[in-house]
Write a protein that holds these residues in place. Sequence first.
Motif, PDB file in Angstrom:
ATOM      1  N   TYR A 130      -5.125  -2.006  -3.400  1.00  0.00           N
ATOM      2  CA  TYR A 130      -5.345  -0.573  -3.459  1.00  0.00           C
ATOM      3  C   TYR A 130      -4.020   0.194  -3.556  1.00  0.00           C
ATOM      4  CZ  TYR A 130      -4.269  -1.121   1.489  1.00  0.00           C
ATOM      5  OH  TYR A 130      -3.666  -1.435   2.676  1.00  0.00           O
ATOM      6  N   LEU A 131      -4.134   1.345  -4.122  1.00  0.00           N
ATOM      7  CA  LEU A 131      -3.077   2.366  -4.105  1.00  0.00           C
ATOM      8  C   LEU A 131      -3.781   3.720  -4.026  1.00  0.00           C
ATOM      9  CD1 LEU A 131      -0.241   3.535  -4.354  1.00  0.00           C
ATOM     10  CD2 LEU A 131      -0.490   3.337  -6.863  1.00  0.00           C
ATOM     11  N   VAL A 132      -3.599   4.391  -2.919  1.00  0.00           N
ATOM     12  CA  VAL A 132      -4.245   5.683  -2.698  1.00  0.00           C
ATOM     13  C   VAL A 132      -3.169   6.694  -2.280  1.00  0.00           C
ATOM     14  CG1 VAL A 132      -5.908   6.988  -1.342  1.00  0.00           C
ATOM     15  CG2 VAL A 132      -6.456   4.657  -2.072  1.00  0.00           C
ATOM     16  N   VAL A 133      -3.113   7.799  -2.987  1.00  0.00           N
ATOM     17  CA  VAL A 133      -2.230   8.914  -2.606  1.00  0.00           C
ATOM     18  C   VAL A 133      -3.141  10.029  -2.083  1.00  0.00           C
ATOM     19  CG1 VAL A 133      -0.540  10.604  -3.373  1.00  0.00           C
ATOM     20  CG2 VAL A 133      -0.508   8.269  -4.323  1.00  0.00           C
ATOM     21  N   PHE A 134      -3.076  10.223  -0.799  1.00  0.00           N
ATOM     22  CA  PHE A 134      -3.946  11.189  -0.131  1.00  0.00           C
ATOM     23  C   PHE A 134      -3.210  12.525  -0.072  1.00  0.00           C
ATOM     24  CE2 PHE A 134      -6.010  12.535   4.058  1.00  0.00           C
ATOM     25  CZ  PHE A 134      -7.166  12.954   3.420  1.00  0.00           C
ATOM     26  N   MET A 172      -2.282   8.033   7.939  1.00  0.00           N
ATOM     27  CA  MET A 172      -3.577   8.099   7.261  1.00  0.00           C
ATOM     28  C   MET A 172      -4.297   6.771   7.465  1.00  0.00           C
ATOM     29  SD  MET A 172      -4.323   8.385   3.168  1.00  0.00           S
ATOM     30  CE  MET A 172      -3.650   6.755   2.881  1.00  0.00           C
ATOM     31  N   LEU A 173      -5.577   6.830   7.650  1.00  0.00           N
ATOM     32  CA  LEU A 173      -6.416   5.635   7.774  1.00  0.00           C
ATOM     33  C   LEU A 173      -7.288   5.528   6.531  1.00  0.00           C
ATOM     34  CD1 LEU A 173      -7.457   3.303   9.559  1.00  0.00           C
ATOM     35  CD2 LEU A 173      -9.174   4.881  10.442  1.00  0.00           C
ATOM     36  N   LEU A 174      -7.163   4.404   5.821  1.00  0.00           N
ATOM     37  CA  LEU A 174      -7.995   4.133   4.637  1.00  0.00           C
ATOM     38  C   LEU A 174      -9.027   3.088   5.020  1.00  0.00           C
ATOM     39  CD1 LEU A 174      -8.498   4.358   1.535  1.00  0.00           C
ATOM     40  CD2 LEU A 174      -6.865   2.465   1.269  1.00  0.00           C
ATOM     41  N   TYR A 175     -10.286   3.377   4.777  1.00  0.00           N
ATOM     42  CA  TYR A 175     -11.306   2.400   5.151  1.00  0.00           C
ATOM     43  C   TYR A 175     -12.476   2.439   4.164  1.00  0.00           C
ATOM     44  CZ  TYR A 175     -13.535   6.415   7.530  1.00  0.00           C
ATOM     45  OH  TYR A 175     -14.093   7.620   7.830  1.00  0.00           O
ATOM     46  N   PHE A 176     -13.264   1.359   4.226  1.00  0.00           N
ATOM     47  CA  PHE A 176     -14.364   1.129   3.282  1.00  0.00           C
ATOM     48  C   PHE A 176     -15.646   0.936   4.078  1.00  0.00           C
ATOM     49  CE2 PHE A 176     -10.385  -0.449   1.731  1.00  0.00           C
ATOM     50  CZ  PHE A 176     -10.303  -0.014   0.427  1.00  0.00           C
ATOM     51  N   LYS A 177     -16.744   1.474   3.585  1.00  0.00           N
ATOM     52  CA  LYS A 177     -17.992   1.428   4.331  1.00  0.00           C
ATOM     53  C   LYS A 177     -19.031   0.572   3.596  1.00  0.00           C
ATOM     54  CE  LYS A 177     -19.399   4.922   6.628  1.00  0.00           C
ATOM     55  NZ  LYS A 177     -19.961   6.218   7.049  1.00  0.00           N
ATOM     56  N   ALA A 226      -0.908   5.167   0.563  1.00  0.00           N
ATOM     57  CA  ALA A 226      -1.260   3.876   1.153  1.00  0.00           C
ATOM     58  C   ALA A 226      -1.374   2.861   0.020  1.00  0.00           C
ATOM     59  CB  ALA A 226      -2.577   3.982   1.907  1.00  0.00           C
ATOM     60  N   TYR A 227      -0.711   1.758   0.168  1.00  0.00           N
ATOM     61  CA  TYR A 227      -0.803   0.724  -0.855  1.00  0.00           C
ATOM     62  C   TYR A 227      -0.684  -0.641  -0.170  1.00  0.00           C
ATOM     63  CZ  TYR A 227       4.275   0.881  -0.377  1.00  0.00           C
ATOM     64  OH  TYR A 227       5.544   0.890   0.122  1.00  0.00           O
ATOM     65  N   GLY A 228      -1.365  -1.623  -0.752  1.00  0.00           N
ATOM     66  CA  GLY A 228      -1.348  -2.962  -0.174  1.00  0.00           C
ATOM     67  C   GLY A 228      -2.615  -3.713  -0.538  1.00  0.00           C
ATOM     68  N   SER A 229      -3.013  -4.643   0.300  1.00  0.00           N
ATOM     69  CA  SER A 229      -4.192  -5.472   0.025  1.00  0.00           C
ATOM     70  C   SER A 229      -4.895  -5.814   1.331  1.00  0.00           C
ATOM     71  CB  SER A 229      -3.799  -6.760  -0.705  1.00  0.00           C
ATOM     72  OG  SER A 229      -2.910  -7.533   0.098  1.00  0.00           O
ATOM     73  N   CYS A 230      -6.143  -6.140   1.217  1.00  0.00           N
ATOM     74  CA  CYS A 230      -6.944  -6.540   2.356  1.00  0.00           C
ATOM     75  C   CYS A 230      -8.145  -7.345   1.857  1.00  0.00           C
ATOM     76  CB  CYS A 230      -7.393  -5.319   3.159  1.00  0.00           C
ATOM     77  SG  CYS A 230      -8.341  -4.137   2.162  1.00  0.00           S
ATOM     78  N   PHE A 231      -8.973  -7.791   2.760  1.00  0.00           N
ATOM     79  CA  PHE A 231     -10.187  -8.510   2.340  1.00  0.00           C
ATOM     80  C   PHE A 231     -11.282  -8.281   3.366  1.00  0.00           C
ATOM     81  CE2 PHE A 231      -8.166 -11.467   5.188  1.00  0.00           C
ATOM     82  CZ  PHE A 231      -9.226 -12.048   5.888  1.00  0.00           C
ATOM     83  N   TRP A 232     -12.524  -8.529   2.959  1.00  0.00           N
ATOM     84  CA  TRP A 232     -13.659  -8.442   3.871  1.00  0.00           C
ATOM     85  C   TRP A 232     -14.748  -9.390   3.396  1.00  0.00           C
ATOM     86  CZ3 TRP A 232     -12.403  -4.042   0.843  1.00  0.00           C
ATOM     87  CH2 TRP A 232     -13.271  -3.786  -0.235  1.00  0.00           C
ATOM     88  N   PHE A 233     -15.729  -9.580   4.282  1.00  0.00           N
ATOM     89  CA  PHE A 233     -16.868 -10.437   3.982  1.00  0.00           C
ATOM     90  C   PHE A 233     -18.052  -9.580   3.579  1.00  0.00           C
ATOM     91  CE2 PHE A 233     -14.290 -12.945   6.858  1.00  0.00           C
ATOM     92  CZ  PHE A 233     -14.290 -14.193   6.242  1.00  0.00           C
ATOM     93  N   THR A 234     -18.777 -10.061   2.587  1.00  0.00           N
ATOM     94  CA  THR A 234     -19.965  -9.333   2.158  1.00  0.00           C
ATOM     95  C   THR A 234     -21.167  -9.674   3.021  1.00  0.00           C
ATOM     96  OG1 THR A 234     -20.472 -11.077   0.558  1.00  0.00           O
ATOM     97  CG2 THR A 234     -19.167  -9.192  -0.223  1.00  0.00           C
ATOM     98  N   ASP A 235     -21.137 -10.823   3.686  1.00  0.00           N
ATOM     99  CA  ASP A 235     -22.177 -11.164   4.663  1.00  0.00           C
ATOM    100  C   ASP A 235     -21.543 -12.062   5.704  1.00  0.00           C
ATOM    101  OD1 ASP A 235     -22.730 -14.152   3.973  1.00  0.00           O
ATOM    102  OD2 ASP A 235     -22.872 -13.110   2.037  1.00  0.00           O
ATOM    103  N   ILE A 236     -22.156 -12.059   6.896  1.00  0.00           N
ATOM    104  CA  ILE A 236     -21.605 -12.824   8.012  1.00  0.00           C
ATOM    105  C   ILE A 236     -22.681 -13.781   8.522  1.00  0.00           C
ATOM    106  CG2 ILE A 236     -20.637 -12.674  10.339  1.00  0.00           C
ATOM    107  CD1 ILE A 236     -19.628  -9.901   9.636  1.00  0.00           C
TER     108      ILE A 236
END
Length: 269
Positions: free
Chosen positions: A190-194, A237-242, A259-269
């Motif tokens: 991501y790269l977000v300029v808020f 700033m807090l960047l988050y995904f719902k 805010a710029y960088g990378s992350c990951f999440w699970f689509t199911d647990i």
Amino acid sequence: MVNYKTRIFFEPDTNSLGADVIIYSEEGDKIDTILVTTESKYNELAEQIENIDDTYIDLNELHTILANVQNDLIINATKFQGYDLDQFSLVGHTHNEYAQKNHAASSQTYGVGSASRYGHTKVIDNLTSTQYVAGESLSANQGKVLKNLIDQNNEAIIGDTISTFNNPTTNAGICRITLKKVGNIVFCQYLVVFKAPSQANLNKDLKVSNTDIPEGFRPAGDNTYFSVAEYDSSNNMLLYFKSDGKIYCRGYQRTQISAYGSCFWFTDI
């Protein structure tokens, strides 16, 4: 000059009287024999010879038959020694050493196929085997199951890439996010300029992208927070995904921040 010897004989078993003249060469070699017999014995012998001619074929006729060119030889037999022709070949034979025409069996009686031999196989319709067994082959149905698994695995290896988000709201100057899914894990760059929020919007969740996270790529759970970007100790700033697909930022001071960088999440647990 030839020499000859005569012999007169009587055979008690057949009550036959006869004579012969044996002719020799000067060197003493036998040249021929002249047989002398009664007329009745001569007639009997002549009759036997005629019967032989009627019973047996001569050499030329044999060659013709073997060459398969004699068209007037017709065989139209339906029984032989009292048996129908299709039964005669079975007389005295059990044929236990041969497989019957329909010889599907639950045992390995008729031989099985292996890595080195052709043979019968038993079709297996599952994927639970833990070792090689000669004579077992996989069903076409399980082949389809494997293909589906391979296709899914290839999809996981290659990943499903979502086009970079480049559709910011008025709250963001730039919102560029790329997602790549591998199995049930989504990797995010991501790269977000808020933009500097107004006083009224401080410390509020503000939508930064007009493009939602697609179905199948959304985080599991209610809210998933990922990144904090700091301008200084008092501006961040807090960047988050719902899980509903929305992407938000929350600013704590009235300062434009990136805010710029990378992350990951699970689509199911």
